[in-house]
Design a protein around this motif. Structure first.
Motif, short mmCIF file in Angstrom:
data_model
loop_
_atom_site.label_atom_id
_atom_site.label_comp_id
_atom_site.label_asym_id
_atom_site.label_seq_id
_atom_site.Cartn_x
_atom_site.Cartn_y
_atom_site.Cartn_z
N CYS A 1 -13.20 -15.16 -20.51
CA CYS A 1 -13.42 -15.80 -21.82
C CYS A 1 -13.59 -14.78 -22.92
O CYS A 1 -13.03 -14.93 -24.03
N GLU A 2 -14.34 -13.72 -22.64
CA GLU A 2 -14.56 -12.68 -23.66
C GLU A 2 -13.25 -11.96 -23.99
O GLU A 2 -12.98 -11.68 -25.17
N TYR B 1 -15.04 -15.05 -14.71
CA TYR B 1 -14.81 -16.10 -15.71
C TYR B 1 -15.45 -15.71 -17.04
O TYR B 1 -14.85 -15.93 -18.11
N LYS B 2 -16.64 -15.13 -16.97
CA LYS B 2 -17.33 -14.69 -18.19
C LYS B 2 -16.47 -13.69 -18.97
O LYS B 2 -16.26 -13.84 -20.18
N TYR B 3 -15.96 -12.68 -18.27
CA TYR B 3 -15.16 -11.66 -18.95
C TYR B 3 -13.77 -12.18 -19.31
O TYR B 3 -13.17 -11.71 -20.28
N ASN C 1 -18.72 -14.05 -12.90
CA ASN C 1 -18.62 -12.87 -13.76
C ASN C 1 -17.20 -12.66 -14.26
O ASN C 1 -16.96 -12.30 -15.41
#
Length: 263
Positions: free
Chosen positions: A256-257, A252-254, A250
């Motif tokens: 990138c965003e 890592y997801k944010y 999670n």
């Protein structure tokens, strides 16, 4: 059980004294006698005079009585003999909005309980870390914090220490909206993330800035514990080569965003 805050319990009437002053002299006397004028947050020290439209009442502090006790002899003489101002009784209404969070909590909790109203602000979320002795009063504290801080929409409490390898911490919703999607601005960068699924500490803002300031343009940086990007994003903005990752999917997801959002 959720706590319902009854603001009407904080309505209070103060019986005070005031100086009857001509409208044209208000500014001058307010300045000259500023050390004696009522000083309560969000309470007006100048009120209308029911007996005349050409005068106003300059309200004095709670410690000053009809005999002007608490005022220096020189100023007392100026008020009564030189300016010949009339000292009159008056009423001042206080409401919930006139009390600080600490004052409200102190009134609502049993006497002798150590109060805590400090919290970490993560966007619209207030994060509490209450001690065990405050557990029975957590909903009271949360509702007061919610009502006293207009930017706060959600109040959560950390329930146990961080034990997960992904560095999230268990939390409970105490008051407000059940919305953990936070938007945080830090040094001209914007970070968006689900606060319940990643690690974020707003108190590290100064440390983030300190580390980033040491990185020079063109350097190659590897951030193996990047979280949602508080180091990686501003470092990339300095035209550096940044390799960033995090074990928490999670985060890592944010990460990138946030990298895309702050380009």
């Amino acid at each position: 059980t959720k706590f319902v805050l009854d603001k009407s319990k904080f309505i209070k009437t103060l019986s005070l004294y005031a100086l009857r002053v001509r409208n044209s002299d208000l500014a001058r006397f307010r300045t000259e006698f500023k050390n004696y004028v009522l000083d309560i947050p969000r309470v007006k020290c100048i009120i209308n005079d029911a007996e005349s439209t050409s005068t106003k009442l300059l309200v004095l502090r709670e410690t000053i009585d009809q005999n002007l006790t608490g005022i220096s002899e020189a100023d007392k003489k100026k008020i009564t003999e030189v300016e010949k101002l009339e000292v009159v009784p008056c009423k001042v209404e206080l409401g919930y909005e006139n009390f600080t969070a600490d004052e409200v909590i102190k009134q609502l909790l049993p006497a002798g309980i150590e109060i805590v109203s400090a919290f970490e602000s993560v966007g619209h979320i207030a994060h509490l870390n209450l001690r065990d002795h405050l557990e029975p009063y957590k909903y009271i504290i949360a509702e007061v914090i919610l009502s006293k801080n207009s930017h706060i929409k959600t109040v959560v409490n950390k329930t146990t220490s961080i034990e997960s390898k992904f560095r999230e911490f268990p939390m409970e919703l105490l008051a407000g909206e059940d919305n953990m999607m936070a938007t945080v601005k830090e040094h001209n960068f914007t970070f968006v993330f689900d606060y319940s699924k990643v690690y974020w500490n707003s108190r590290l803002e100064t440390e983030h800035s300190r580390i980033v300031s040491k990185i020079q343009e063109g350097e190659i940086v590897c951030d193996m514990f990047a979280g949602v990007g508080p180091f990686a994003v501003p470092i990339a903005a300095k035209k550096c080569y940044i390799h960033a990752n995090d074990l928490n999917p999670n985060s890592y997801k944010y990460l990138c965003e946030n990298a895309k959002k702050n380009k």
